[in-house]
Each structure stands twice: as C-alpha cells, then as structure tokens.
Scaffold this active site. Structure first.
Site, PDB file in Angstrom:
ATOM      1  N   GLU A 100       0.859  -1.182   0.000  1.00 61.21           N
ATOM      2  CA  GLU A 100       0.000   0.000   0.000  1.00 61.21           C
ATOM      3  C   GLU A 100       0.901   1.240   0.000  1.00 61.21           C
ATOM      4  OE1 GLU A 100      -3.528  -0.311   2.202  1.00 61.21           O
ATOM      5  OE2 GLU A 100      -4.263   1.453   1.164  1.00 61.21           O
ATOM      6  N   GLU A 146      -2.940   0.671  13.122  1.00 64.78           N
ATOM      7  CA  GLU A 146      -4.049   1.090  12.259  1.00 64.78           C
ATOM      8  C   GLU A 146      -5.390   0.855  12.950  1.00 64.78           C
ATOM      9  OE1 GLU A 146      -4.303  -1.209   8.659  1.00 64.78           O
ATOM     10  OE2 GLU A 146      -5.485   0.352   7.670  1.00 64.78           O
TER      11      GLU A 146
HETATM   12  C1  BGC Z   1      -5.459   2.919   4.310  1.00 66.86           C
HETATM   13  C2  BGC Z   1      -6.007   4.003   5.164  1.00 66.86           C
HETATM   14  C3  BGC Z   1      -6.854   4.826   4.243  1.00 66.86           C
HETATM   15  C4  BGC Z   1      -8.024   3.948   3.897  1.00 66.86           C
HETATM   16  C5  BGC Z   1      -9.141   4.594   3.140  1.00 66.86           C
HETATM   17  C6  BGC Z   1      -6.604   2.050   3.926  1.00 66.86           C
HETATM   18  O1  BGC Z   1      -6.241   0.952   3.188  1.00 66.86           O
HETATM   19  O2  BGC Z   1      -4.419   2.221   4.915  1.00 66.86           O
HETATM   20  O3  BGC Z   1      -5.252   4.518   6.111  1.00 66.86           O
HETATM   21  O4  BGC Z   1      -7.141   6.097   4.638  1.00 66.86           O
HETATM   22  O5  BGC Z   1      -7.591   2.775   3.267  1.00 66.86           O
HETATM   23  O6  BGC Z   1      -9.891   3.738   2.398  1.00 66.86           O
END
Ligand code: BGC
Length: 895
Positions: free
Chosen positions: A427, A700
């Site tokens: 990501e 997270e």
């Molecule tokens: C990210 C987040 C992001 C979110 C929004 C995730 O996969 O890691 O931090 O803001 O997606 O869809």
C-alpha cells in the site's frame, strides 16, 4: 549573549523569490528584533530594514543558474546588540544539456558511467542528478551524498525533481561519475492495486555537472552518448517485493540509447532528502518455535537491514521482514499482504556487507536464512525525509512517554518523502485522509513545511480540472472524488501549514486548488443545500457500527453528516484564507456559503431539543468542535457525549473523523478529567492498550492484536499507521498548552491543562522563531508552571485559575493552587459501572476497603448503587460503607 541561528535560504525556482528564515536566542528577556540586513554575494544588499520579521522573508533577486551563493544576515535587537550568520545556497539549472540515458534492452538495474578529466583549479562544482526510477550517484568510487531512493516520489507525470550536490572536494584529475538506477516508484510495484509501470516502462539516468574554475571559465559535463552503460549486481529490485543481488556479477556493457524527455517537468528538489537517520543494533536474536532465525531490532522502523557476512561463494542469504511475531512467537508477515519484503544475496565468498539499494521495508523483525551470523554484525538502517525534530513531550507516566515515542517513530516511518498511511504492506500510499488528520501533529513533531508544500504541489497537479481529488497522492489510479476529510486535506492542510509556520506561500500556491475542490463538492449538493451523494469514508474504522454489517469500516455516524461538517469547516477555512490573502470578495462569498451549510446542517441533522441524528461520540464531537451545534444546544450535546463515554466506561469508539478531535473537544468543554481517562485507559480500545502489548508504533486498528493475543485478520492490519497518533496534538495544545494566537507562533498562547495522574509534564515546540517550552509539576496542593518564550515573540499565559499574563521572550514561572479536575466523589449512590469507568475511583475504594470492593468483583454490581450493596453486609453496613467512602474520597483527592 545574543545569537542568530537556523539561518536558512530556500531556492524554489528562478521565477520565485528566495525565502529566508532565522531564529534568535538571548540570555536577556523581552528581546525583539529591531532591524535586519541581508547580503547575497555582491548581487543583493537589502540595506538596513527596520522590521521584526524573520520568517519566510522574500527577496526577488536575479540569480545565475548552477551557482553557489553565500547569503549573510545581520540583525539588531532592542538592546542594541547585533548578531550575524551566513549560509550557502545553490541555484538550479535552466538549460538542460544532459540526456536521459537508458540501456537499449530493458534490464532490472544498470549503472551509467562517465569518465572525464579536470585540468584546472576548480572553484566550485555542482552536480545535478535525477533518474526515471530511483538511483544513487558515485563520484570516484564514493557516494556523492547520503540520499536513499532519490529522486524520491513525486507525481512523475507532472514533476521530476533533480538533486543538487556540491562535489567540489570530490573532484580529481581523472574522474569517474556513475549513476546506478533501479525501478522504485517509477516502474516498480506501487499502491494497494500493486500496479507496475505506472509512470513508464524504462529507467533512465540524467546528470549535469557544472564546474566553475578559478579563472572564471566554466565546463558542463553531462549525460550523453559517451556514457557507458553496464548491468550490475542487482538482479531484481522492487519497493514492495525486495531486492536480489549477485555479488559475483561483473558489469557487462550494454548498448545505450537516449529517452526523449520533457524538461519542463524537471524541478529543483523542494524538500529534505530521504537519508539514513539512525542505525539500530540488533536487540535480540531469537530462534522461533518454528525454527526461524530472527533478529529483533526492538522497534518497528522503516528502512533496511545491513548485514556483515563471510560465506561461501554461491551461498544464498535471505532477509525477510515483519512487524510482529504471532502469539506463539513465530515470524508473522501475513499483514504485509502481497509485499514479499524479501532481500536476497548470492555471496562471492569474500567478507561482504549486504544491504539493498532500491527497496525499503517496514519492520521490527528480520528473519535471516542461509548463513550463520554474529548478532553484532546485523544492523537496521532507519530512513526518513531528513526533517528537523521540533517537538517532544515528557511526562512522569512511562506508558504515556512510550506512546509519544511511538507516535513520533510512526511519523518517521511514514515520512519517506510522501506522508504515507503505512510503510510495510502493499500500500504505502499518500492517503489524503491520514495526512489530513495527522497534519498538525506532524508539524509539531518535525519541521514539515517543505515536506507538505511539495506534497501539496503534487496534489494540485493531479487534481481534476473540475476540482475532484484522488484519495492518494501521488495517485496510482484513475478516479477522483470529493470524500470528506480525505478530500478536505486540499483545504485544511495548507491552512495548518500556514498556521504552524506563518508563511503565506502555501496558501498562495494552493488557493486555486482549494477553491476548485470546494466547487467540486458543490456538485454533490441537492435541493436541500447539503451534500447528499458521492463516495464517503465516514468515521473510518470507528468501533460504533455493528461489526456484522458488510461496510462496518465507515462507522455509525451518518456519512453525510460527517461530509457536511467537514465541508462547512473547509468553507470557513477558505473564507479565512481569502482574508489573509486580501481576496475580499471571496472572503464574503465563502463566509456566506459556510453560514449557509451550517444553518442547513442544523436543520437537517439536529432535533429541536439539540439531539443530533447519530448517537455517536463522533457526531457529538464534530458538532461541538466545529461549532455546528447552536450555542443553546451545546450543553445538551456535552451531556450526551459524557453519557456516551460513561456508557463505554470512558473508552472511545471513534474512527478517523472523531478521534483527532475527541480529547481536544473534551478539554474545550471543561471535561479534561474525562479526556485524561480516555487517554490513559489501558484496556481496549485506547491508546495505551497497544503500548501494553509492546507496540513501538501506532496501530491502524485499536485491536490490531486482540486481547487474547491473536492477530486481527491480516487484510488491513498495519502496525505502523500514524493517524490515531493525532492524539499528540492534544498533548501539545491542551496538556502542555502550547498553542498559537498568530500564525507561526509570533504570538503564542500558553494555556496548560494539568492532568492529576501526570505529576510532571514538560513539552517543547521549536517554532519558526525558536523553542517554546511549557512544563508543570504537581506538588501536593500546588502546581508549579514554567514557560520559555522565544525571542521576537510574545505570549499570553493563561493558568487553570484563569489568571492571565501578557509576557515577552524569556523564562516565566508561576505557581498556583491545584484545581482538582477530579471533583467527583464516591457516594452511596455511585453505581458499580461508575467505578469501572473511573480507574482512580476504583483504586481509591479498593484501597479504602482493604480490597473488599475490588476490580474483579465490581462488575457483579455494575447496575447497583453502593448503598444497596452495603445492605448485604448487615445492619450497620451503611455506616461501615460511609467510613470507607470518607477514606476513599480523601485518597481520591490526593491522587
Ligand atoms: C489505508 C487508510 C486509508 C483507507 C481509506 C486504507 O487501506 O491504509 O489509512 O485512509 O484505506 O480507504
């Protein structure tokens, strides 16, 4: 002693003014700058200017390309003292002579080398380098600078930065300049879609070396068809997957070609380079139950492993990376998803130092296979954009100190040229929502002005002509939207950067982008005058939605309520920005639009008695923090928020939308004691839950690791996401009380809100004028406060009693009687659940009752007041309880 330090001159491009900054220090108090004079190498002299300005001073001056200039500043203060400083500045290039050189046939990595002679005495030599891909440059066998993964990550379709290095001292008579190039963001794997070749398919190298001789003549040596291209020991490289090297490989010459390039995209590097900022020793060597050989570096970091080995020729050493070990102590990398994060080396039989050139990983643990190694020969190189560390807070409560350190470490790990969501899985994107919620915190921790200016340049350059934005910048996909918080970064972040650094440049740069985004939002408004359609992330990852619903990630707060609150806030910021830039018509226009959206939101989402449509902490917090609720409804909402928290035993349930504002709001409405409970709770969900589970960065998810030790399912479970670290803003602004009255902290507000449990707190923020300090210490009934106000600023100090002082620079100490935030008393009407919600109460009553009423048995009388419970111990139970309560309340008072 009066001194001038931190003197900085910033060159952006030839059509922009230079910007200059400096800070003053003195052992005297009430020091103000009276005048300054700036001189640049015989081409500019400002003369003595009577002014107290020292931040982002702009000067328009005609500069030559590829030159080194010395800038000097002399300052006088109100005591008649003088201080001076000087610094160097390098200009960019206007005439691009270098070509983008690539191998004729595509290969994983190549090295482009040019040999040249220098025959005269050199005055200065400035090297300009960049690549399609990522690269490092060597001159005569040594790296020219410490850059890692240059030219870093910009929206390459619009901008490609070049790096500028002074190589005067590295030149010899016969020279060899080489650039080794890998794929990086340009054509390696990027984003959650794991796209490859997003910007192009072929890597290429560019350089241009400007040598100025002492006799005044100049030579330009550049990448052209005389450059020799060879393959190199890198067999494979990818940011997500890792790197493979064969140390036996001798470079084989490959035919070269020139790739046509549009030089108008090339730009002088805008922000600090990514460098190795720290090298960590291995903390532990572990053989896991599965038999894996694992090195623990003790902290979850971003970077790579450096390993000294001596193996046999042909041996293969593999280094895999992970953030955590699982419940059983085995290496756990499932949450990296498709990112293999594996580096491999084929040894040449010599003693080698192994490290990758074109990749990085987010990790705490490294599993090393294929060689016996000495733990002292294994290091972790931590990388980050080289930003100045500007803020920190220390308290008397260790778990909180760990949290603070974790937040700052998380920022370091996610500030690799782009503010990313996470540094480890497939990501690693510049998610706009994450950047928005963490923006102000980031600016307190590290000097982030240029870092964000650069990122906002990219945001602007990728914005749709109609104003919509990609949710990740640089973008990795088509599809632009107007999602609250995520999209609002276009408006909020420039304003935060302006407030934190007092430099209007970012507002000027972004003004049209801000407006354009708000126009785009208006397209989602229907007849009701409110946003009612379009994709939204809501209160992302909050805990208040039925976890069984398919889209529980967006939380329970009405999506369009969230959207309209943030829309209103952005309109308000737009109006304030217009005012700052003297755009009076826009100021009025956006003020009206703002008032309109607020009024309509009130009509649509609030009942007459002040209830808001969603019974969630986030809905209450947003209504209060952004002044959406009517003045006469605020008290109702404060009560509802309190009740909601109380029902959750003072645990938060908020996600991305609510969390950054929860504690700020509680403090603002006079509930700092509740804020402190939410902050300091150790059980799930709360910040210290992760700390207790050994976290070294912010997670997270509130429950990345479940209370039973299981890892939350791996599909979206990063252990290094800075978003919830935005709580540090509360610690700076409310607990230490370091806040601003004027942009850039020219006028400071110092308004601490001590927390009883934190007997000592000291914080500092090194603002653009100098270091602001605020500390307090609780000594029995008295709290002692100490503040430092930097030169050339003033401050309003407000103590908890309301006592207010207007002060100038210098040190200021006060003490006053402690106001007990914890005025709650335990009575016979107190319910078990109230004790559960308040750890101090529970501890006090447990001590006072000699353990009779304790943490374990209290849950069995959650719904029962102590008065009823007292009856169970006989007729004089109530009397006994009264005695216990007296003692407990005394303990509570003194806690
Ligand atoms: C990210 C987040 C992001 C979110 C929004 C995730 O996969 O890691 O931090 O803001 O997606 O869809």
């Amino acid at each position: 002693m009066f001194e001038l330090n931190g003197f900085k001159v910033k060159f952006d491009s030839f059509d922009r003014p230079l910007r200059l900054w400096w800070k003053l220090t003195s052992d005297k108090s009430e020091v103000v700058q009276e005048s300054y004079r700036i001189v640049i190498d015989g081409i500019y002299d400002s003369g003595v200017i009577r002014s107290d300005e020292s931040v982002a001073i702009r000067i328009n001056v005609l500069l030559d390309e590829a030159r080194k200039y010395t800038a000097k500043v002399e300052v006088t203060n109100n005591y008649g003292e003088t201080a001076t400083a000087e610094t160097t500045l390098y200009t960019g290039i206007k005439n691009f002579k270098g070509k983008f050189i690539a191998p004729k046939e595509k290969i994983e990595s190549f090295t482009a080398t040019k040999r040249f002679d220098i025959r005269k005495k050199v005055k200065s030599a400035i090297l300009y380098t960049t690549a399609l891909g990522v690269y490092f440059a060597n001159l005569n066998g040594e790296r020219v600078n410490g850059d890692i993964l240059a030219p870093f990550w910009t929206s390459y379709n619009n901008t490609l930065e070049y790096q500028v290095t002074d190589v005067t001292d590295a030149l010899r008579e016969n020279n060899e300049l080489s650039l080794s190039v890998g794929k990086g963001w340009y054509n390696g794997t990027i984003g959650f879609l794991c796209v490859e070749n997003y910007y192009g398919t072929e890597n290429a190298a560019f350089f241009q070396l400007h040598v100025l001789y002492e006799d005044g003549e100049e030579d330009v040596i550049y990448s052209d068809n005389t450059v020799e291209i060879c393959d190199n020991k890198v067999l494979y490289n990818d940011l997500f997957m890792g790197e493979k090297q064969d140390l036996n490989k001798v470079g084989v010459k490959i035919e070269q070609k020139v790739i046509e390039y549009d030089y108008s995209k090339m730009a002088y590097q805008k922000n600090e380079p990514v460098r190795i900022i720290k090298v960590l020793d291995a903390a532990k060597y572990i053989v896991t139950p599965k038999g894996e050989h694992v090195v623990d570096f003790g902290k979850n970091i971003t970077g790579f492993v450096k390993l000294k080995v001596k193996g046999n020729k042909g041996d293969v050493v593999t280094v895999k990376h992970a953030e955590i070990l699982d419940k059983d102590g085995n290496f756990y990398a499932e949450n990296l998803r498709r990112a293999k994060a594996t580096d491999e080396y084929i040894l040449d039989g010599e003693e080698d130092i192994l490290y990758p050139n074109f990749t990085f990983h987010g990790f705490r643990y490294a599993e090393i296979e294929g060689i016996d190694f000495d733990i002292n020969d294994v290091k972790a190189c931590v990388i980050m954009s080289e930003l100045e560390d500007t803020g920190n807070i220390e308290t008397s409560y260790e778990p909180l100190n760990t949290l603070i350190a974790n937040i700052k470490r998380g920022q370091r790990g996610n500030f690799v040229d782009v503010p990313t969501d996470c540094p480890q899985r497939d990501e690693r994107c510049g998610w706009t929502g994450d950047a928005n919620v963490f923006g102000r915190s980031a600016c307190y921790n590290y000097f982030s002005e240029f870092f964000y200016e650069k990122w906002l340049d990219d945001l602007r350059s990728e914005q749709a002509p109609t104003g919509e934005l990609s949710p990740v910048v640089p973008t990795i996909q088509d599809g632009k939207e107007c999602a609250a918080i995520w999209g609002d970064v276009a408006v909020s972040l420039p304003y935060v950067v302006y407030e934190m650094y007092g430099d209007k440049t970012v507002l000027e740069n972004q003004y049209e982008s801000m407006r354009s985004y708000l126009f785009a939002c208006e397209r989602y408004i229907d007849d009701s005058g409110l946003i009612t359609s379009g994709h939204q992330y809501g209160d992302w990852l909050s805990l208040d939605r039925d976890q069984l619903t398919a889209d529980n990630s967006v939380g329970a707060t009405d999506l369009y309520f969230v959207a309209n609150v943030f829309f209103a806030n952005s309109l308000n910021i737009m109006s304030k920005t217009a005012n700052i830039l003297g755009r009076n018509e826009d100021e009025t226009l956006y003020r009206q639009k703002y008032e309109n959206v607020v009024a309509k939101t009130r009509d649509a989402y609030f009942t007459k008695t002040g209830r808001v449509v969603s019974d969630t902490q986030t809905a209450y917090v947003l209504s209060l923090f952004f002044n959406i609720a009517r003045e006469d409804q605020r008290n109702v909402l404060v009560e509802l928020l309190k009740e909601n928290l109380f029902e959750h035993c003072n645990h938060l349930t908020t996600g991305f939308a609510g969390t950054p504002f929860l504690l700020l709001t509680l403090c603002d409405v006079g509930l700092n004691d509740v804020a402190s409970k939410v902050l300091l709770t150790h059980d799930y969900p709360g910040w210290l839950y992760a700390v207790d589970r050994g976290a070294t960065t912010v997670w997270e998810r509130w429950n990345g690791i479940l209370p039973n030790g299981d890892v939350h399912e791996p599909s979206m479970n990063s252990f290094n996401h800075y978003s919830y670290g935005s709580v540090i803003e509360y610690l700076y602004r409310k607990v230490c009380g370091i806040d601003l009255v004027n942009a850039g902290f020219k006028k400071i507000l110092l308004k601490p809100n001590p927390i009883n449990k934190l007997k000592k707190v000291s914080g500092h923020y090194n603002c653009v004028y100098g270091d602001i300090k605020s500390s307090y210490e609780i000594k029995d009934d008295v709290v002692e406060y100490k503040f430092t106000v930097p030169c050339n600023t003033t401050a309003t100090i407000v103590l908890p009693s309301g006592e207010t002082y207007e002060v100038g620079s210098g040190e200021h100490s006060y003490s006053e009687k402690r106001i007990k935030a914890n005025s709650i008393k335990i009575t016979l009407n107190t319910f078990g659940k109230e004790l559960i919600a308040n750890p101090d109460m529970l501890e006090a009553i447990s001590q006072a009752s000699g353990g009779l009423i304790n943490a374990t048995n209290v849950s069995s009388f959650k719904e029962m007041p102590l008065g009823i419970l007292s009856k169970y111990i006989g007729e004089n139970g109530e009397e006994i309880f009264k005695g216990i309560l007296e003692r407990a309340n005394y303990l509570l008072e003194t806690m």
